[in-house]
Write a protein that holds these residues in place. Structure first.
Motif, PDB file in Angstrom:
ATOM      1  N   ARG A  35       0.843  -1.206   0.000  1.00  0.00           N
ATOM      2  CA  ARG A  35       0.000   0.000   0.000  1.00  0.00           C
ATOM      3  C   ARG A  35       0.877   1.253   0.000  1.00  0.00           C
ATOM      4  O   ARG A  35       0.631   2.195  -0.744  1.00  0.00           O
ATOM      5  CB  ARG A  35      -0.933  -0.019   1.212  1.00  0.00           C
ATOM      6  N   ASP A  36       1.928   1.262   0.828  1.00  0.00           N
ATOM      7  CA  ASP A  36       2.836   2.409   0.888  1.00  0.00           C
ATOM      8  C   ASP A  36       3.545   2.635  -0.443  1.00  0.00           C
ATOM      9  O   ASP A  36       3.676   3.766  -0.908  1.00  0.00           O
ATOM     10  CB  ASP A  36       3.875   2.233   2.001  1.00  0.00           C
ATOM     11  N   ALA A  37       4.001   1.537  -1.065  1.00  0.00           N
ATOM     12  CA  ALA A  37       4.679   1.644  -2.358  1.00  0.00           C
ATOM     13  C   ALA A  37       3.726   2.209  -3.410  1.00  0.00           C
ATOM     14  O   ALA A  37       4.078   3.106  -4.177  1.00  0.00           O
ATOM     15  CB  ALA A  37       5.216   0.284  -2.797  1.00  0.00           C
ATOM     16  N   PHE A  38       2.498   1.691  -3.430  1.00  0.00           N
ATOM     17  CA  PHE A  38       1.509   2.163  -4.398  1.00  0.00           C
ATOM     18  C   PHE A  38       1.226   3.651  -4.196  1.00  0.00           C
ATOM     19  O   PHE A  38       1.193   4.418  -5.158  1.00  0.00           O
ATOM     20  CB  PHE A  38       0.215   1.354  -4.277  1.00  0.00           C
ATOM     21  N   THR A  39       1.061   4.050  -2.955  1.00  0.00           N
ATOM     22  CA  THR A  39       0.769   5.450  -2.646  1.00  0.00           C
ATOM     23  C   THR A  39       1.906   6.359  -3.081  1.00  0.00           C
ATOM     24  O   THR A  39       1.669   7.444  -3.628  1.00  0.00           O
ATOM     25  CB  THR A  39       0.504   5.613  -1.132  1.00  0.00           C
ATOM     26  N   CYS A  40       3.143   5.909  -2.888  1.00  0.00           N
ATOM     27  CA  CYS A  40       4.302   6.707  -3.334  1.00  0.00           C
ATOM     28  C   CYS A  40       4.339   6.839  -4.854  1.00  0.00           C
ATOM     29  O   CYS A  40       4.687   7.905  -5.382  1.00  0.00           O
ATOM     30  CB  CYS A  40       5.601   6.078  -2.854  1.00  0.00           C
ATOM     31  N   LEU A  41       3.992   5.779  -5.551  1.00  0.00           N
ATOM     32  CA  LEU A  41       4.005   5.814  -7.016  1.00  0.00           C
ATOM     33  C   LEU A  41       2.849   6.634  -7.580  1.00  0.00           C
ATOM     34  O   LEU A  41       2.987   7.281  -8.617  1.00  0.00           O
ATOM     35  CB  LEU A  41       3.945   4.393  -7.581  1.00  0.00           C
ATOM     36  N   ASP A  42       1.714   6.611  -6.905  1.00  0.00           N
ATOM     37  CA  ASP A  42       0.498   7.292  -7.373  1.00  0.00           C
ATOM     38  C   ASP A  42       0.600   8.793  -7.070  1.00  0.00           C
ATOM     39  O   ASP A  42      -0.056   9.315  -6.177  1.00  0.00           O
ATOM     40  CB  ASP A  42      -0.725   6.672  -6.701  1.00  0.00           C
ATOM     41  N   LYS A  43       1.426   9.484  -7.841  1.00  0.00           N
ATOM     42  CA  LYS A  43       1.738  10.894  -7.583  1.00  0.00           C
ATOM     43  C   LYS A  43       0.505  11.803  -7.605  1.00  0.00           C
ATOM     44  O   LYS A  43       0.416  12.743  -6.836  1.00  0.00           O
ATOM     45  CB  LYS A  43       2.770  11.418  -8.594  1.00  0.00           C
ATOM     46  N   ASP A  44      -0.453  11.518  -8.495  1.00  0.00           N
ATOM     47  CA  ASP A  44      -1.634  12.383  -8.573  1.00  0.00           C
ATOM     48  C   ASP A  44      -2.733  11.968  -7.593  1.00  0.00           C
ATOM     49  O   ASP A  44      -3.750  12.639  -7.469  1.00  0.00           O
ATOM     50  CB  ASP A  44      -2.171  12.475  -9.995  1.00  0.00           C
ATOM     51  N   GLY A  45      -2.518  10.852  -6.884  1.00  0.00           N
ATOM     52  CA  GLY A  45      -3.442  10.435  -5.838  1.00  0.00           C
ATOM     53  C   GLY A  45      -4.818  10.008  -6.312  1.00  0.00           C
ATOM     54  O   GLY A  45      -5.766   9.992  -5.535  1.00  0.00           O
ATOM     55  N   ASN A  46      -4.935   9.580  -7.569  1.00  0.00           N
ATOM     56  CA  ASN A  46      -6.253   9.207  -8.085  1.00  0.00           C
ATOM     57  C   ASN A  46      -6.601   7.733  -7.900  1.00  0.00           C
ATOM     58  O   ASN A  46      -7.655   7.277  -8.319  1.00  0.00           O
ATOM     59  CB  ASN A  46      -6.374   9.590  -9.564  1.00  0.00           C
ATOM     60  N   GLU A  80      -5.522  -6.229 -19.638  1.00  0.00           N
ATOM     61  CA  GLU A  80      -5.648  -7.415 -18.785  1.00  0.00           C
ATOM     62  C   GLU A  80      -6.435  -7.096 -17.519  1.00  0.00           C
ATOM     63  O   GLU A  80      -7.186  -7.924 -17.020  1.00  0.00           O
ATOM     64  CB  GLU A  80      -4.275  -7.950 -18.404  1.00  0.00           C
ATOM     65  N   ALA A  81      -6.232  -5.897 -16.992  1.00  0.00           N
ATOM     66  CA  ALA A  81      -6.922  -5.478 -15.767  1.00  0.00           C
ATOM     67  C   ALA A  81      -8.350  -5.059 -16.059  1.00  0.00           C
ATOM     68  O   ALA A  81      -9.139  -4.847 -15.133  1.00  0.00           O
ATOM     69  CB  ALA A  81      -6.160  -4.336 -15.098  1.00  0.00           C
ATOM     70  N   GLY A  82      -8.698  -4.913 -17.344  1.00  0.00           N
ATOM     71  CA  GLY A  82     -10.055  -4.541 -17.716  1.00  0.00           C
ATOM     72  C   GLY A  82     -10.371  -3.077 -17.487  1.00  0.00           C
ATOM     73  O   GLY A  82     -11.524  -2.727 -17.239  1.00  0.00           O
ATOM     74  N   THR A  83      -9.352  -2.226 -17.550  1.00  0.00           N
ATOM     75  CA  THR A  83      -9.565  -0.798 -17.333  1.00  0.00           C
ATOM     76  C   THR A  83      -8.607   0.018 -18.176  1.00  0.00           C
ATOM     77  O   THR A  83      -7.528  -0.442 -18.523  1.00  0.00           O
ATOM     78  CB  THR A  83      -9.386  -0.419 -15.850  1.00  0.00           C
ATOM     79  N   PHE A  84      -9.025   1.213 -18.487  1.00  0.00           N
ATOM     80  CA  PHE A  84      -8.122   2.144 -19.161  1.00  0.00           C
ATOM     81  C   PHE A  84      -7.829   3.335 -18.254  1.00  0.00           C
ATOM     82  O   PHE A  84      -7.200   4.292 -18.661  1.00  0.00           O
ATOM     83  CB  PHE A  84      -8.703   2.590 -20.509  1.00  0.00           C
ATOM     84  N   GLN A  85      -8.291   3.248 -17.006  1.00  0.00           N
ATOM     85  CA  GLN A  85      -7.995   4.294 -16.031  1.00  0.00           C
ATOM     86  C   GLN A  85      -6.562   4.197 -15.548  1.00  0.00           C
ATOM     87  O   GLN A  85      -5.988   5.171 -15.110  1.00  0.00           O
ATOM     88  CB  GLN A  85      -8.937   4.188 -14.830  1.00  0.00           C
ATOM     89  N   GLY A  86      -6.018   2.998 -15.565  1.00  0.00           N
ATOM     90  CA  GLY A  86      -4.671   2.752 -15.084  1.00  0.00           C
ATOM     91  C   GLY A  86      -4.642   1.516 -14.202  1.00  0.00           C
ATOM     92  O   GLY A  86      -5.640   0.823 -14.055  1.00  0.00           O
ATOM     93  N   VAL A  87      -3.492   1.264 -13.617  1.00  0.00           N
ATOM     94  CA  VAL A  87      -3.306   0.102 -12.758  1.00  0.00           C
ATOM     95  C   VAL A  87      -3.763   0.457 -11.352  1.00  0.00           C
ATOM     96  O   VAL A  87      -3.215   1.370 -10.734  1.00  0.00           O
ATOM     97  CB  VAL A  87      -1.820  -0.335 -12.753  1.00  0.00           C
ATOM     98  N   ASN A  88      -4.766  -0.259 -10.854  1.00  0.00           N
ATOM     99  CA  ASN A  88      -5.240   0.014  -9.495  1.00  0.00           C
ATOM    100  C   ASN A  88      -4.418  -0.769  -8.474  1.00  0.00           C
ATOM    101  O   ASN A  88      -3.560  -1.581  -8.844  1.00  0.00           O
ATOM    102  CB  ASN A  88      -6.736  -0.284  -9.360  1.00  0.00           C
TER     103      ASN A  88
END
Length: 114
Positions: A35-46, A80-88
């Motif tokens: 979760r911490d790694a994902f939050t650090c990578l998700d710069k725009d927080g979306n 593969e994830a079934g989205t074009f919003q990005g990797v959740n």
């Protein structure tokens, strides 16, 4: 009396675990690390890693291609994830935990270094 005490203890732990899951709280140290790694990578927080944000992750897992190659990989990953919003977070966590050819199988130390 001892059995009642054991039952209560188990029941309290199960209830606490259920509340954690319902709240979306991490249930293990590894979950918190992911979760911490994902939050650090998700710069725009979306809540999604876009192509640029996920490039850091790709490089940390050994990706050696250029920006164009990553864009192509990223598009496939999103399909593969079934989205074009990005990797959740769910897809990100699944891939980090996946030791097969489809995943990236990162250790806790590798996640920390990212």
């Amino acid at each position: 009396e001892e059995l009642v005490s054991i039952y209560r203890s188990l029941s309290e732990r199960s209830t606490a675990k259920l509340l954690q899951l319902r709240a979306g709280a991490p249930t293990t140290k590894r979950e918190q690390l992911k979760r911490d790694a994902f939050t650090c990578l998700d710069k725009d927080g979306n809540g999604f890693l876009n192509c640029e944000e996920s490039m850091v992750w790709a490089l940390a897992t050994g990706f050696e291609g250029d920006d164009r190659m990553w864009q192509q990989q990223y598009i496939e990953l999103c399909k593969e994830a079934g989205t074009f919003q990005g990797v959740n977070f769910e897809k990100f966590g699944d891939m980090i935990d996946d030791d097969t050819e489809e995943g990236v199988g990162m250790t806790d130390d590798e996640i920390r270094q990212m």
